[in-house]
Structure formats: structure tokens, C-alpha cells
Design a protein around this motif. Structure first.
Motif, PDB file in Angstrom:
ATOM      1  N   SER A 109       0.731  -1.339   0.104  1.00  0.00           N
ATOM      2  CA  SER A 109       0.165  -0.118   0.154  1.00  0.00           C
ATOM      3  C   SER A 109       0.922   1.246  -0.033  1.00  0.00           C
ATOM      4  O   SER A 109       0.698   2.292  -0.863  1.00  0.00           O
ATOM      5  CB  SER A 109      -0.928  -0.011   1.323  1.00  0.00           C
ATOM      6  OG  SER A 109      -1.734  -1.013   1.119  1.00  0.00           O
ATOM      7  N   THR A 135       1.621 -10.483 -11.041  1.00  0.00           N
ATOM      8  CA  THR A 135       0.724 -11.123 -12.099  1.00  0.00           C
ATOM      9  C   THR A 135       1.744 -11.221 -13.418  1.00  0.00           C
ATOM     10  O   THR A 135       2.268 -10.391 -13.917  1.00  0.00           O
ATOM     11  CB  THR A 135      -0.519 -10.262 -12.401  1.00  0.00           C
ATOM     12  OG1 THR A 135      -0.941  -9.884 -10.985  1.00  0.00           O
ATOM     13  CG2 THR A 135      -1.373 -10.986 -13.195  1.00  0.00           C
ATOM     14  N   HIS A 143       9.698  10.209  -3.671  1.00  0.00           N
ATOM     15  CA  HIS A 143       8.684   9.643  -4.757  1.00  0.00           C
ATOM     16  C   HIS A 143       9.378  10.295  -6.056  1.00  0.00           C
ATOM     17  O   HIS A 143       8.881   9.736  -7.308  1.00  0.00           O
ATOM     18  CB  HIS A 143       7.287   9.818  -4.527  1.00  0.00           C
ATOM     19  CG  HIS A 143       6.673  11.222  -4.496  1.00  0.00           C
ATOM     20  ND1 HIS A 143       6.469  11.880  -3.264  1.00  0.00           N
ATOM     21  CD2 HIS A 143       6.274  11.980  -5.402  1.00  0.00           C
ATOM     22  CE1 HIS A 143       5.981  12.950  -3.495  1.00  0.00           C
ATOM     23  NE2 HIS A 143       5.906  13.049  -4.649  1.00  0.00           N
ATOM     24  N   ARG A 144       9.793  11.473  -5.901  1.00  0.00           N
ATOM     25  CA  ARG A 144      10.107  12.031  -7.013  1.00  0.00           C
ATOM     26  C   ARG A 144      11.473  11.773  -7.725  1.00  0.00           C
ATOM     27  O   ARG A 144      12.074  12.248  -8.777  1.00  0.00           O
ATOM     28  CB  ARG A 144      10.424  13.668  -6.772  1.00  0.00           C
ATOM     29  CG  ARG A 144       8.819  14.223  -6.597  1.00  0.00           C
ATOM     30  CD  ARG A 144       8.961  15.742  -6.684  1.00  0.00           C
ATOM     31  NE  ARG A 144       7.607  16.516  -6.087  1.00  0.00           N
ATOM     32  CZ  ARG A 144       7.559  17.009  -5.167  1.00  0.00           C
ATOM     33  NH1 ARG A 144       8.509  17.482  -4.493  1.00  0.00           N
ATOM     34  NH2 ARG A 144       6.241  17.470  -4.583  1.00  0.00           N
ATOM     35  N   GLU A 183      -4.064  -3.813  -6.880  1.00  0.00           N
ATOM     36  CA  GLU A 183      -4.220  -2.681  -7.293  1.00  0.00           C
ATOM     37  C   GLU A 183      -4.887  -1.661  -6.380  1.00  0.00           C
ATOM     38  O   GLU A 183      -5.709  -0.559  -6.606  1.00  0.00           O
ATOM     39  CB  GLU A 183      -5.165  -2.658  -8.870  1.00  0.00           C
ATOM     40  CG  GLU A 183      -4.085  -3.338  -9.795  1.00  0.00           C
ATOM     41  CD  GLU A 183      -4.463  -3.143 -11.140  1.00  0.00           C
ATOM     42  OE1 GLU A 183      -5.287  -2.276 -11.726  1.00  0.00           O
ATOM     43  OE2 GLU A 183      -4.176  -4.106 -12.097  1.00  0.00           O
ATOM     44  N   ARG A 196      -9.296  11.877  -0.395  1.00  0.00           N
ATOM     45  CA  ARG A 196      -8.384  12.892  -0.790  1.00  0.00           C
ATOM     46  C   ARG A 196      -8.995  13.874  -2.249  1.00  0.00           C
ATOM     47  O   ARG A 196      -9.106  15.079  -1.932  1.00  0.00           O
ATOM     48  CB  ARG A 196      -7.154  12.512  -1.220  1.00  0.00           C
ATOM     49  CG  ARG A 196      -6.192  11.870   0.021  1.00  0.00           C
ATOM     50  CD  ARG A 196      -4.914  11.444  -0.701  1.00  0.00           C
ATOM     51  NE  ARG A 196      -3.947  11.053   0.532  1.00  0.00           N
ATOM     52  CZ  ARG A 196      -2.808  10.670   0.209  1.00  0.00           C
ATOM     53  NH1 ARG A 196      -2.386  10.498  -0.716  1.00  0.00           N
ATOM     54  NH2 ARG A 196      -2.066  10.138   1.563  1.00  0.00           N
TER      55      ARG A 196
END
Ligand code: CAA
Length: 379
Positions: free
Chosen positions: A132, A158, A178-179, A363, A375
Motif C-alpha cells: 500500500s 501477475t 517519490h520524485r 491494485e 483525498r
């Protein structure tokens, strides 16, 4: 508001239904029991155009809209959710991402083969410690000038052993969080790339789920998707669309379990009449039908938003949240309607109940969908 499907959408739905009913029922129990990958069926899906439905014909795709994709996913998932997850990952996560953000060279080299099934694609984001919490990538893609050096492990992938092309998300610059993440196209036969053993799963057992290990794998710079540091946004973008596909998969599992329940309730007699004449069963069928219709509307709304160029992060997450709950609830009730027969494999609904569970996990779990929705509401 126009709820009518176009002639073309109806034709796609009919073709998918025909394929699923005629080609997927046979062997579905055996594939589930023995975790057998549906190789022949996937090949046929490629020939029929179900593996690159939304890709432009220029790259061998069907040039169809997302509504058509949802309709096809529902029909195929009614019978075999293992086939539909293979289809969903290839269409939504791999083909869509490559067409939208790939270079012309990447499209010519990979996309043209992924749309026909000559190649199968996989999407590798999840890690042992990053499911997550997708920003916490431990897999590294060190910038070595004209190539990246890839090291790390991915989990629950998968198409793990059947894919030829993997979109791998990895951290290049941890300082940028994350950038600093990139998305790289990695080929199956790259030295240092090892596919781990197949997972023994509760459901969707026909699909092959594996961990992937990368040790000093050299990935050419031209295999990066988008600008340096675009990888996390790329993952979020493809997952937003992928959630519409999984919502449609959940819808299909629910409608498959419902259709079997209606049929069985008209055939099975108890207390002198078909059980469909007992209110206890009628109430269950009414709840199933209502939830399925609501789930279908949410799926089509999300697909319509995507086709219309609107933001679909919220509608896709809502569709997935509701459809996956509907799949789980409907499949559990379908087993109940079938009684003892529901507990044995021949009647299919126990498999559907097992398959339904994953739609609340992959997903993005249901809890992640609620984060995405809230959000969007509060921003
Ligand atoms: N589109 C574009 N960018 C997006 C985005 C979207 N839909 N959602 C988030 N972003 C961007 C944000 O704008 C932000 O960028 P900036 O800081 O530059 O503005 C960046 O991504 C980080 O966003 P957040 O701060 O919101 O990140 P977060 O860590 O708080 O949480 C999350 C985001 C929604 C929880 C996310 O981590 C998430 O979706 N987690 C679930 C991951 C997941 O779905 N995994 C599934 C694995 S794949 C799979 O299951 C396939 C299969 O096998 C079938």
C-alpha cells in the motif's frame, strides 16, 4: 444522460460473451485446481484483440474506448477471473502506460507485440515491504550514465513468469523520495533477472503470480518511461486506470455468481417447490441484482470519465471499492443459495468466492480506495 450502449460497444460485449462462454468454461475448474496458466486461452484472447483493446490500431490495438473494455472484462470475468486479470494487467497497466508515456521506439519495439499477445506484459511495483505504501520503494535503479543498474525484489507480480516485458518501478534518487523514482522496461532474458517460484494462492489460481529478483541488471537508459523521476506518477496514473479494469473484473465475478444462482434456484427443489419460490432466496437474488446494477453503473461512469478526458481517480476508486465488495458479498451469498453444492468445485461458485477476495486487495486495497476517494473529496 444516455445509458444506451453504441452498436460497436454491444458488438464487443457480444464477442467477449461468446468467447468466454464457448472457450473458458471448459477446463476452468482444472486450471484453478492445478494452478494451470491458461496459455491457449490467452493466445486466443490475443488473436481476438482482447489484449490491447484500447491501443490505437497504429500499434496493433483495437482502438476501442474504456466502456468497451469494461464490458469485455465483465463478460470474461463471469467465467474465468484468472484470464481476466492477465488481460487487465496487459491492457491497463502495460499497454496503456506504454502508449500514453512511451517513446516511439518503445512503442514499436514492445507495444506492437503486446497488443497481439506475441508478448505478455507485467507491472512490478509491489515489494515485500512496499504494498500500500508504494512510495517506499527499496528496489534501486542506480544511474550509471547510459544505463541503470537495477537491484531489488518485487512481490506478487501477475504474469510473473509468462511475461516477456516488465515495467519495473525503482528508486534512483532516495533524497528526492517519490520524485526520484523511475519506471523501466525490463526484458525477461536480462542477465541478473530471476523469476521466483509461483505463489500458491487462494484464488485466481490460473494466473501466475511470482516474486522477481534483480541483481545488477543493466537496463539501457532508452528503456526509461518518461522523464527522470517520473516513475511514481507513472505508476499512479496507470493504477488509476487499472482500477477501472479490476472494478470490471469484480463486477464480472459478481454477475457470474448471480447468474449461476438464478439458474440453480429455478432448478433446485425444496419443500415441494423450486427454491426460487422461497422468499429467503428471492431476497438474496434481489440484493445481488441491485448491487450488481449499482456496481455496473459506477464502472461505466468511471470508464466514461476516462473516455471523456475527465479526471477518473475518484470515480475509478469508487467503482473498484463498490464492485469488489459486491463481488465478495455476491459470491458468498451465491454459495449460500447453492447450499452443499456451493461448497464443491463442480458448481463454480466456491471458486468465484475465492477469486472475489483478491479484487479487494490488488491494485490498491479497499482501504487505499477510500484514501484516494476522500483525498479527492477534500482537496
Ligand atoms: N496521478 C498522478 N499523480 C498522482 C496520482 C495520480 N492518480 N496520485 C498521486 N499522485 C502523485 C501526487 O501528486 C504526488 O506527487 P507530488 O508530490 O509531485 O505532487 C505523488 O504522487 C505522491 O502522492 P501522495 O503524497 O498522495 O502519496 P502517498 O504516499 O501519500 O499515497 C497512495 C499515495 C494513494 C496511498 C499510493 O501509494 C497508492 O496508490 N498505493 C497503493 C499502491 C497499489 O495500488 N499497489 C498495487 C500494486 S500493482 C497490482 O496489484 C497489479 C496486479 O498484480 C494486478
Amino acid at each position: 444522460m444516455n445509458f444506451q450502449l453504441t452498436e460497436e460497444q454491444l458488438a464487443v460485449q457480444a464477442a467477449a460473451r461468446d468467447f468466454a462462454q464457448s472457450e473458458l468454461w471448459a477446463g476452468v475448474i482444472e486450471r484453478d485446481e492445478h494452478q494451470k496458466f491458461p496459455a491457449e486461452q490467452v493466445k486466443k484472447m490475443g488473436e481476438l484483440g482482447f489484449l490491447g483493446m484500447m491501443v490505437s490500431p497504429e500499434y496493433g490495438g483495437g482502438g476501442m474506448d474504456t466502456v468497451s473494455y469494461v464490458l469485455a472484462m465483465e463478460e470474461i470475468s463471469k467465467v474465468d477471473a484468472s484470464c481476466s486479470v492477465i488481460m487487465s494487467v496487459n491492457n491497463s497497466l502495460v499497454c496503456w502506460g506504454l502508449e500514453k508515456y512511451g517513446t516511439e521506439e518503445q512503442k514499436q519495439k514492445y507495444l506492437t507485440k503486446l497488443t497481439t499477445g506475441e508478448m505478455i506484459g507485467a507491472f512490478a511495483l509491489s515489494e515485500p515491504e512496499a504494498g500500500s505504501d508504494a512510495t517506499s520503494q527499496s528496489t534501486t535503479a542506480e544511474d550509471m550514465g547510459d544505463y541503470y543498474l537495477l537491484n531489488g525484489t518485487k512481490n506478487w507480480i501477475t504474469n510473473g513468469s509468462t511475461a516477456s516485458v516488465y515495467l519495473v518501478i525503482a528508486q534512483t534518487d532516495p533524497g528526492k523520495k517519490h520524485r526520484g523514482i523511475n519506471a523501466l522496461i525490463v526484458e525477461r532474458d536480462s542477465p541478473g533477472f530471476v523469476v521466483g517460484p509461483k505463489e500458491n494462492k487462494l484464488g485466481i489460481r490460473g494466473s501466475d503470480t511470482h516474486s522477481l529478483m534483480f541483481t545488477d541488471v543493466k537496463v539501457p537508459k532508452e528503456n526509461r518511461i518518461g522523464e527522470d523521476g517520473f516513475g511514481f506518477k507513472f505508476a499512479m496514473q496507470v493504477l488509476a486506470g487499472g482500477r477501472i479494469g479490476i472494478a470490471a473484473q469484480a463486477l464480472g465475478i459478481a454477475s457470474g455468481a448471480y447468474e449461476l444462482s438464478v439458474k440453480y434456484s429455478k432448478e433446485r427443489k425444496a419443500f415441494g417447490v423450486p427454491i426460487s419460490q422461497h422468499q429467503a432466496i428471492q431476497f438474496k437474488l434481489a440484493d445481488m441484482a441491485t448491487n450488481i446494477d449499482a456496481a455496473r453503473l459506477l464502472c461505466l461512469q468511471a470508464a466514461h470519465d476516462k473516455d471523456a478526458g475527465l479526471d477518473y481517480a475518484k470515480s475509478g476508486a469508487m467503482a473498484k471499492l463498490f464492485a469488489s465488495k459486491t463481488a465478495m458479498d455476491t459470491a458468498v451469498e451465491a454459495v449460500q443459495v447453492h447450499g452443499g453444492y456451493g461448497f464443491v468445485k463442480e458448481f463454480h461458485v466456491e471458486r468465484m468466492m475465492r477469486d472475489a477476495k483478491i479484487t479487494q486487495i490488488y491494485e490498491g486495497t479497499s482501504e487505499i480506495q477510500k484514501i484516494v476517494i476522500s483525498r479527492e473529496i477534500l482537496k
